[in-house]
Design a protein around this motif. Structure first.
Motif, mmCIF file in Angstrom:
data_model
loop_
_atom_site.group_PDB
_atom_site.id
_atom_site.type_symbol
_atom_site.label_atom_id
_atom_site.label_comp_id
_atom_site.label_asym_id
_atom_site.label_seq_id
_atom_site.Cartn_x
_atom_site.Cartn_y
_atom_site.Cartn_z
ATOM 1 N N ALA A 119 0.806 -1.223 0.000
ATOM 2 C CA ALA A 119 0.000 0.000 0.000
ATOM 3 C C ALA A 119 0.834 1.265 0.000
ATOM 4 O O ALA A 119 0.351 2.328 0.387
ATOM 5 C CB ALA A 119 -0.941 -0.005 1.207
ATOM 6 N N SER A 120 2.107 1.197 -0.400
ATOM 7 C CA SER A 120 2.921 2.406 -0.455
ATOM 8 C C SER A 120 3.967 2.261 -1.552
ATOM 9 O O SER A 120 4.243 1.157 -2.047
ATOM 10 C CB SER A 120 3.606 2.672 0.884
ATOM 11 O OG SER A 120 4.684 1.778 1.095
ATOM 12 N N VAL A 121 4.561 3.388 -1.909
ATOM 13 C CA VAL A 121 5.633 3.378 -2.907
ATOM 14 C C VAL A 121 6.805 2.553 -2.413
ATOM 15 O O VAL A 121 7.406 1.774 -3.157
ATOM 16 C CB VAL A 121 6.065 4.829 -3.208
ATOM 17 C CG1 VAL A 121 7.302 4.840 -4.106
ATOM 18 C CG2 VAL A 121 4.928 5.603 -3.853
ATOM 19 N N GLN A 122 7.155 2.707 -1.123
ATOM 20 C CA GLN A 122 8.274 1.965 -0.556
ATOM 21 C C GLN A 122 8.004 0.474 -0.529
ATOM 22 O O GLN A 122 8.933 -0.340 -0.660
ATOM 23 C CB GLN A 122 8.579 2.457 0.861
ATOM 24 C CG GLN A 122 9.164 3.854 0.928
ATOM 25 C CD GLN A 122 8.116 4.957 0.866
ATOM 26 O OE1 GLN A 122 6.957 4.705 0.599
ATOM 27 N NE2 GLN A 122 8.539 6.181 1.105
ATOM 28 N N ALA A 123 6.742 0.081 -0.362
ATOM 29 C CA ALA A 123 6.410 -1.339 -0.320
ATOM 30 C C ALA A 123 6.703 -2.014 -1.649
ATOM 31 O O ALA A 123 7.181 -3.160 -1.696
ATOM 32 C CB ALA A 123 4.941 -1.520 0.055
ATOM 33 N N VAL A 124 6.451 -1.326 -2.744
ATOM 34 C CA VAL A 124 6.727 -1.895 -4.069
ATOM 35 C C VAL A 124 8.221 -2.140 -4.241
ATOM 36 O O VAL A 124 8.650 -3.208 -4.702
ATOM 37 C CB VAL A 124 6.189 -0.957 -5.171
ATOM 38 C CG1 VAL A 124 6.577 -1.474 -6.542
ATOM 39 C CG2 VAL A 124 4.671 -0.823 -5.057
ATOM 40 N N LEU A 125 9.041 -1.157 -3.842
ATOM 41 C CA LEU A 125 10.493 -1.316 -3.968
ATOM 42 C C LEU A 125 11.006 -2.434 -3.069
ATOM 43 O O LEU A 125 11.847 -3.239 -3.471
ATOM 44 C CB LEU A 125 11.183 0.003 -3.614
ATOM 45 C CG LEU A 125 10.890 1.196 -4.527
ATOM 46 C CD1 LEU A 125 11.563 2.450 -3.984
ATOM 47 C CD2 LEU A 125 11.339 0.916 -5.942
ATOM 48 N N THR A 126 10.501 -2.485 -1.842
ATOM 49 C CA THR A 126 10.940 -3.520 -0.899
ATOM 50 C C THR A 126 10.569 -4.904 -1.397
ATOM 51 O O THR A 126 11.387 -5.836 -1.341
ATOM 52 C CB THR A 126 10.320 -3.275 0.480
ATOM 53 O OG1 THR A 126 10.695 -1.972 0.946
ATOM 54 C CG2 THR A 126 10.801 -4.317 1.488
ATOM 55 N N ASP A 127 9.354 -5.064 -1.893
ATOM 56 C CA ASP A 127 8.934 -6.368 -2.415
ATOM 57 C C ASP A 127 9.750 -6.774 -3.631
ATOM 58 O O ASP A 127 10.061 -7.959 -3.824
ATOM 59 C CB ASP A 127 7.447 -6.327 -2.775
ATOM 60 C CG ASP A 127 6.560 -6.285 -1.542
ATOM 61 O OD1 ASP A 127 7.093 -6.414 -0.422
ATOM 62 O OD2 ASP A 127 5.336 -6.119 -1.688
ATOM 63 N N PHE A 160 3.052 -0.757 4.507
ATOM 64 C CA PHE A 160 3.928 0.241 3.890
ATOM 65 C C PHE A 160 5.378 -0.237 3.831
ATOM 66 O O PHE A 160 6.224 0.461 3.266
ATOM 67 C CB PHE A 160 3.873 1.554 4.671
ATOM 68 C CG PHE A 160 2.524 2.215 4.696
ATOM 69 C CD1 PHE A 160 1.509 1.808 3.845
ATOM 70 C CD2 PHE A 160 2.265 3.244 5.582
ATOM 71 C CE1 PHE A 160 0.259 2.409 3.863
ATOM 72 C CE2 PHE A 160 1.023 3.859 5.616
ATOM 73 C CZ PHE A 160 0.017 3.444 4.766
ATOM 74 N N ARG A 161 5.676 -1.393 4.431
ATOM 75 C CA ARG A 161 7.052 -1.880 4.579
ATOM 76 C C ARG A 161 7.910 -0.800 5.248
ATOM 77 O O ARG A 161 9.061 -0.566 4.896
ATOM 78 C CB ARG A 161 7.670 -2.268 3.246
ATOM 79 C CG ARG A 161 6.813 -3.147 2.367
ATOM 80 C CD ARG A 161 6.529 -4.514 2.968
ATOM 81 N NE ARG A 161 5.896 -5.362 1.965
ATOM 82 C CZ ARG A 161 4.570 -5.452 1.795
ATOM 83 N NH1 ARG A 161 3.747 -4.752 2.566
ATOM 84 N NH2 ARG A 161 4.072 -6.251 0.871
#
Length: 355
Positions: free
Chosen positions: A10-18, A150-151
């Motif tokens: 649910a966040s921009v950072q979550a996409v990068l972390t995943d 949000f990671r």
């Protein structure tokens, strides 16, 4: 299937972390498959009793193979380090237009306050698709601010300020947890982040009880706690002016320099003898125990609102590009206006007494 094993994104950072997590998982699986495959092949091919020609390889082949394998491993390590570090370092640099929210952790709750004065406990309302900067500190022990969707995970420390930022990409309610054991009710230190559409967030914000924003609270505390009695330009006490110092280099004793950021302001309030400004006597008393973390955040917000242009005094809430022409600012802090009358403010109370 992979999505079922991971928390909601649910966040921009979550996409990068995943993306990093998935890449490392695939790379690890390929390396594991290669190693296990070679072990099985060699165990079968060169088992005891087998009639395999065991002539050794030429030295040059063995040497080239070892050099190539070592170089490939180093390249892979450097690439993975750069890939992961670049994403994590970006988590510390909030965009300049980020919404600023101050968070104070204590046993066992999260207290949040937006720059406009809106306060919450164990809840955090934010708009979707907008960067949000968190400035966090703890009143007692170490806590850890964690929003799985949000990671986002950042330690919240006593007597220090830590920062983090996120940008939610979908609306909804997401869990907020403390992931650092902080005492008896650690497991109950729960909250939620409520992500709203910008219009809904604006309505929610306007419906909050009216009150001073952080900068105006800090302005009031600046006078009430005796700061203006020393830092006013016309004060009888020789103390540095605070107008226009935000995020600028400050010369210190011993030919050192420090940046006037939130950490420096906090240290100057609690440990004034640690970094003494060059040319000034170390006469400022410590406010440790006299100001709580929320009050220190408010004073810091006030100093930040004064701007970062030397000699320029800004009205709170006005853009920093405003010029400092005498008489064109109607609401200034007397402590920051050159030639303003000195406020007769009592010295800070002794430790242990009530302010």
């Amino acid at each position: 299937m992979f999505g079922r094993l991971m928390p909601e994104t649910a966040s921009v950072q979550a996409v990068l972390t995943d993306r990093i997590f998935l890449g490392l998982t695939i790379a690890s699986a390929l390396i594991l498959a290669l190693v296990v495959g070679l072990i099985l092949v060699f165990a079968i091919r060169f088992r005891r009793g087998s009639r395999v020609d065991r002539h050794p390889l030429p030295d040059i082949v063995s040497r080239e193979f070892e050099i190539g394998w070592t170089a490939a491993t180093i390249f892979l390590f450097v690439f993975v380090f750069w890939w992961a570090a670049s994403a994590q370092i970006g988590a510390y640099s909030a965009p300049p237009n980020a919404i600023e929210i101050h968070v104070v952790a204590k046993q066992w709750m999260w207290k949040a306050q937006a720059s406009n004065g809106a306060r919450e406990i164990n809840e955090l309302h934010v708009p979707v698709n907008a960067p949000v900067k968190l400035i966090m500190t703890s009143q007692d022990v170490i806590h850890s601010f964690f929003v799985p969707a949000f990671r986002l995970k950042r330690d919240v420390l006593p007597d220090q300020q830590t920062e983090a930022w996120f940008q939610a990409t979908k609306t909804g309610t997401f869990h907020l947890l403390c992931t650092e054991y902080c005492g008896t009710d650690h497991a109950r230190m729960l909250g939620r982040v409520i992500v709203m559409e910008p219009e809904a967030y604006a309505r929610w914000l306007s419906a909050q009880p009216e009150g001073d924003d952080l900068a105006h609270q800090g302005e009031r505390l600046f006078s009430e706690r005796g700061c203006a009695g020393c830092h006013a330009p016309g004060s009888r006490v020789h103390a540095p002016s605070l107008a226009g110092i935000w995020e600028r280099p400050v010369p210190l004793e011993g030919d050192r320099f420090a940046t006037a950021d939130a950490g420096y302001i906090r240290d100057s309030i609690l440990q004034p003898g640690r970094d003494v400004v060059a040319g000034y006597a170390p006469v400022m008393p410590s406010y440790a125990g006299l100001l709580d973390d929320g009050e220190i955040q408010a004073i810091t917000a006030y100093i930040r609102a004064l701007g970062s242009e030397p000699g320029v005094v800004r009205e709170l809430g006005t853009p920093e590009v405003r010029s400092n022409v005498p008489g064109d600012v109607r609401a200034r802090s007397p402590a920051m206006v050159p030639g303003a009358p000195v406020l007769d403010v009592p010295a800070p109370p002794e430790p242990g007494s009530r302010p």
